[in-house]
Design an enzyme around this catalytic site. Structure first.
Site, PDB file in Angstrom:
ATOM      1  N   LYS A   1       3.289   5.902   1.647  1.00 41.56           N
ATOM      2  CA  LYS A   1       2.348   6.519   2.579  1.00 41.56           C
ATOM      3  C   LYS A   1       1.880   5.461   3.571  1.00 41.56           C
ATOM      4  O   LYS A   1       1.327   4.438   3.189  1.00 41.56           O
ATOM      5  CB  LYS A   1       1.161   7.086   1.810  1.00 41.56           C
ATOM      6  CG  LYS A   1       0.096   7.689   2.702  1.00 41.56           C
ATOM      7  CD  LYS A   1      -0.968   8.403   1.898  1.00 41.56           C
ATOM      8  CE  LYS A   1      -2.081   8.887   2.799  1.00 41.56           C
ATOM      9  NZ  LYS A   1      -3.137   9.562   2.042  1.00 41.56           N
TER      10      LYS A   1
ATOM     11  N   LYS B   1       5.517   9.856   3.677  1.00 36.98           N
ATOM     12  CA  LYS B   1       4.512  10.469   4.547  1.00 36.98           C
ATOM     13  C   LYS B   1       4.045   9.464   5.580  1.00 36.98           C
ATOM     14  O   LYS B   1       3.730   8.345   5.202  1.00 36.98           O
ATOM     15  CB  LYS B   1       3.344  10.904   3.671  1.00 36.98           C
ATOM     16  CG  LYS B   1       2.170  11.429   4.422  1.00 36.98           C
ATOM     17  CD  LYS B   1       1.057  11.712   3.475  1.00 36.98           C
ATOM     18  CE  LYS B   1      -0.139  12.078   4.326  1.00 36.98           C
ATOM     19  NZ  LYS B   1      -1.366  12.061   3.594  1.00 36.98           N
TER      20      LYS B   1
HETATM   21  C1  PBG Z   1      -5.971  11.896   1.636  1.00 39.67           C
HETATM   22  C2  PBG Z   1      -4.880  12.445   2.476  1.00 39.67           C
HETATM   23  C3  PBG Z   1      -4.674  12.347   3.857  1.00 39.67           C
HETATM   24  C4  PBG Z   1      -3.597  13.182   4.158  1.00 39.67           C
HETATM   25  C5  PBG Z   1      -3.158  13.733   2.951  1.00 39.67           C
HETATM   26  N1  PBG Z   1      -3.945  13.248   1.930  1.00 39.67           N
HETATM   27  C6  PBG Z   1      -5.441  11.621   4.894  1.00 39.67           C
HETATM   28  C7  PBG Z   1      -5.450  10.165   4.937  1.00 39.67           C
HETATM   29  O1  PBG Z   1      -4.842   9.458   4.144  1.00 39.67           O
HETATM   30  O2  PBG Z   1      -6.185   9.672   5.801  1.00 39.67           O
HETATM   31  C8  PBG Z   1      -3.045  13.460   5.524  1.00 39.67           C
HETATM   32  C9  PBG Z   1      -2.338  14.758   5.681  1.00 39.67           C
HETATM   33  C10 PBG Z   1      -2.103  15.201   7.077  1.00 39.67           C
HETATM   34  O3  PBG Z   1      -2.360  14.487   8.068  1.00 39.67           O
HETATM   35  O4  PBG Z   1      -1.615  16.331   7.229  1.00 39.67           O
HETATM   36  N2  PBG Z   1      -5.965  10.560   1.438  1.00 39.67           N
END
Ligand code: PBG
Length: 325
Positions: free
Chosen positions: A196, A249
């Site tokens: 991520k 992601k």
């Molecule tokens: C929680 C999380 C996030 C997303 C999914 N889980 C936000 C982040 O890490 O700031 C983003 C999902 C999206 O942008 O569709 N940590």
């Protein structure tokens, strides 16, 4: 002989029948996961202004919405909660009657066949908006692990089918696996947000989930967009801790990462087509600059071609309808 004019690649592109037969990549509804936001304080659905067509749902209506999506053939939803109260340690994240725990129970009544995946991360529940607990201005890795594991356990106790840790603390998959197993949930899969990145594409999500960090950013725990070797180390770590599925992601700017992850493990790979990727397409389509259906299908097919088995996407209900017609 092996060249033009004997070889003509256009022979296999002549009509839709033949193109269909030689098509290499397929997008099916059972590969789609639909993210949903549930807000504790709401009585009516509230549209997220930066994500046209996407709502925050009240607890009373979430079961009905999941049923609608399930009737389109979508097998799984991914839940995010917006609690009424936030505090330093995100207590509502692992409370028996937290917004997600209540949402799971309601969904299980109205749409019992739908697979419920829950996002496990503290940022929507902490007053400071970070994904773990803070001391001396930094997110503490090891102290956050216990809370994340408690959060996962409380979701599973409420009926969640799969937990998806997205916090990016080191060791969280192992901590969650251990606690779930100790409580007899050794059959519950972990879908890890293994790779991520610290991405600008999460902008609209943070409006949707109310999870913008109150100071600093997430670069001290989410990955640097420039790195791919490091992605393979994240993958290795999650494999060794017992992840059942791995995620990359965001998706669109990281298609090479999806391919590398696919080529370096045998687990199912999931790609998250994130909020900013959704909003860009919606905005351009609303302006009449692109053909939404065509572009969405092209993007999702590209993500599949890069190596993703499944895709988490806010377009899932629309795509399900297009695949039917
Ligand atoms: C929680 C999380 C996030 C997303 C999914 N889980 C936000 C982040 O890490 O700031 C983003 C999902 C999206 O942008 O569709 N940590």
């Amino acid at each position: 002989m092996n060249t033009f004019p004997h070889v003509r690649l256009r022979r296999l592109r002549q009509n839709e029948k033949i193109r269909g037969m030689v098509r290499e990549t397929h997008l099916r509804v059972d590969q789609l996961i639909y993210p949903l936001f549930i807000a504790e304080g709401l009585t009516e659905p509230s549209e997220i202004s930066s994500m046209p067509g996407i709502m925050q749902w009240p607890l009373d209506q979430i079961g009905g919405e999941v049923k609608r999506v399930a009737d389109l053939g979508i097998p799984a939803v991914l839940l995010f909660g917006i609690p009424n109260e936030k505090d330093e340690v995100g207590s509502q994240a692992y409370s028996e009657h937290g917004v997600i725990q209540e949402a799971i129970r309601r969904i299980k009544v109205e749409s019992p066949e739908t697979l419920i995946i829950t996002d496990v991360c503290l940022c929507e529940y902490t007053s400071h908006g970070h994904c773990g607990v803070i001391h001396n201005g930094t997110v503490q890795n090891d102290e956050s692990l216990n809370l994340l594991a408690q959060m996962a356990l409380s979701h599973v106790e409420a009926g969640a089918d799969i937990v998806a840790p997205s916090d990016m603390m080191d060791g969280r998959v192992g901590a969650i696996r251990l606690l779930l197993d100790e409580h007899g949930f050794n059959q519950t899969p972990i879908m890890s947000y293994s790779v991520k990145y610290a991405s600008g594409f999460y902008g609209p999500f943070r409006e949707a989930a109310g999870s913008t960090p109150q100071f600093g950013d997430r670069r001290a725990y989410q990955m640097d967009p420039a790195n791919v070797r490091e992605a393979l180390r994240e993958l290795e770590q999650d494999l060794s801790e017992g992840a059942d599925m791995v995620m990359v992601k965001p998706a669109l700017s990281y298609l090479d990462v999806i391919r590398q992850v696919r080529d370096n493990c045998d687990l199912p790979v999931i790609a998250y087509n994130v909020s900013g990727e959704y909003s860009m397409v919606k905005a351009a389509a609303q302006n009449g600059w692109i053909d939404e259906q065509r572009v969405v299908m092209e993007i999702l097919t590209g993500i599949r071609r890069a190596g993703a088995d499944m895709i988490i996407t806010y377009f899932a209900p629309e795509v399900a309808q297009w695949l039917r017609s």
